[in-house]
Write a protein that holds these residues in place. Structure first.
Motif, PDB file in Angstrom:
ATOM      1  N   GLU A  94       0.838  -1.189   0.000  1.00 30.54           N
ATOM      2  CA  GLU A  94       0.000   0.000   0.000  1.00 30.54           C
ATOM      3  C   GLU A  94       0.873   1.238   0.000  1.00 30.54           C
ATOM      4  N   ALA A  95       0.324   2.315  -0.512  1.00 32.91           N
ATOM      5  CA  ALA A  95       1.030   3.594  -0.518  1.00 32.91           C
ATOM      6  C   ALA A  95      -0.002   4.708  -0.469  1.00 32.91           C
ATOM      7  N   ASN A  96       0.434   5.838  -0.031  1.00 34.90           N
ATOM      8  CA  ASN A  96      -0.391   7.021   0.059  1.00 34.90           C
ATOM      9  C   ASN A  96      -0.612   7.597  -1.339  1.00 34.90           C
ATOM     10  N   PHE A  97      -1.853   7.970  -1.644  1.00 32.87           N
ATOM     11  CA  PHE A  97      -2.185   8.535  -2.953  1.00 32.87           C
ATOM     12  C   PHE A  97      -1.328   9.768  -3.261  1.00 32.87           C
ATOM     13  N   THR A  98      -1.184  10.650  -2.279  1.00 38.27           N
ATOM     14  CA  THR A  98      -0.426  11.884  -2.489  1.00 38.27           C
ATOM     15  C   THR A  98       1.039  11.581  -2.800  1.00 38.27           C
ATOM     16  N   THR A  99       1.600  10.582  -2.122  1.00 42.90           N
ATOM     17  CA  THR A  99       3.003  10.211  -2.360  1.00 42.90           C
ATOM     18  C   THR A  99       3.195   9.701  -3.780  1.00 42.90           C
ATOM     19  N   ILE A 100       2.324   8.790  -4.200  1.00 39.51           N
ATOM     20  CA  ILE A 100       2.445   8.204  -5.542  1.00 39.51           C
ATOM     21  C   ILE A 100       2.184   9.268  -6.607  1.00 39.51           C
ATOM     22  N   LEU A 101       1.165  10.090  -6.405  1.00 40.33           N
ATOM     23  CA  LEU A 101       0.892  11.153  -7.378  1.00 40.33           C
ATOM     24  C   LEU A 101       2.073  12.121  -7.438  1.00 40.33           C
ATOM     25  N   GLY A 102       2.690  12.412  -6.300  1.00 44.23           N
ATOM     26  CA  GLY A 102       3.860  13.288  -6.277  1.00 44.23           C
ATOM     27  C   GLY A 102       5.010  12.730  -7.102  1.00 44.23           C
ATOM     28  N   LEU A 103       5.249  11.421  -6.983  1.00 43.61           N
ATOM     29  CA  LEU A 103       6.290  10.782  -7.796  1.00 43.61           C
ATOM     30  C   LEU A 103       5.965  10.883  -9.281  1.00 43.61           C
ATOM     31  N   LEU A 104       4.710  10.621  -9.624  1.00 46.95           N
ATOM     32  CA  LEU A 104       4.301  10.657 -11.030  1.00 46.95           C
ATOM     33  C   LEU A 104       4.306  12.084 -11.593  1.00 46.95           C
ATOM     34  N   VAL A 105       3.965  13.056 -10.752  1.00 50.08           N
ATOM     35  CA  VAL A 105       4.022  14.460 -11.191  1.00 50.08           C
ATOM     36  C   VAL A 105       5.465  14.825 -11.531  1.00 50.08           C
ATOM     37  N   TRP A 106       6.405  14.417 -10.679  1.00 48.02           N
ATOM     38  CA  TRP A 106       7.808  14.722 -10.968  1.00 48.02           C
ATOM     39  C   TRP A 106       8.238  14.060 -12.278  1.00 48.02           C
TER      40      TRP A 106
END
Length: 192
Positions: A94-106
């Motif tokens: 599992e992972a936090n949505f904000t963390t994963i979206l942050g990685l993908l945004v970068w």
């Protein structure tokens, strides 16, 4: 660490760059601001590319206007994020949505930089631009695999590849559903 250092680290050591981004613990507001920025920059780049080289047109995306491209980009990025979280959950992670979206945004911001370089290369040396795009796409998957592996703590590049494939399928299903809703409008405004 500044922007340039993180960019170089993303290219040279993607796993370390992913860990560094996660360690920043980016807030919800920062990630969503970055998401909005990458959508605006992507649409702007799409419009510039369309003006300079013509809009790409194929059977899946028949000559989208910049605004419609932006809508599809938002749906694609958000559905990919949700699908990757779902796929990783099936694998027991599992992972936090904000963390994963942050990685993908970068990664999307890095991709925008690569696209700018590719557009410039088209006007300088076209064959090199084609090779550059191909190499960037292949290497981009390698970087995405490392970011996925670190983001979800999968400890396996094979599992990371599985998440990428499942998330890609999920995102494409979301885009196809959206196209089903808007296809008549798209076809009316395109050259099809």
């Amino acid at each position: 660490m500044n922007f340039k250092d993180l960019l170089v680290e993303t290219v040279t050591d993607p796993a370390s760059a992913a860990r560094r981004i996660i360690s920043m613990q980016l807030s919800f507001d920062v990630v969503w601001t970055g998401f909005a920025l990458n959508v605006v920059l992507s649409v702007f780049l799409y419009a510039v590319q369309g003006y300079l080289l013509g809009y790409p047109s194929n059977t899946l995306f028949p000559g989208l206007s910049p605004a419609m491209f932006g809508v599809f980009l938002v749906v694609l990025q958000l559905s990919y994020t949700i699908a990757s979280i779902t796929a990783a959950k099936w694998m027991g992670r599992e992972a936090n949505f904000t963390t994963i979206l942050g990685l993908l945004v970068w990664l999307r911001i890095v991709n925008i930089i690569v696209q700018v370089i590719a557009i410039v290369l088209v006007f300088v040396i076209t064959p090199v631009a084609v090779l550059f795009n191909l190499a960037a796409a292949v290497y981009g998957l390698y970087v995405l695999a490392h970011f996925t592996n670190v983001g979800f703590g999968l400890n396996s590049m094979a599992r990371s590849a599985g998440v990428i494939v499942l998330a890609g399928i999920g995102a494409m299903i979301a885009v196809l559903i959206l196209m089903g809703l808007f296809l008549p409008t798209i076809l009316e405004t395109s050259n099809v």
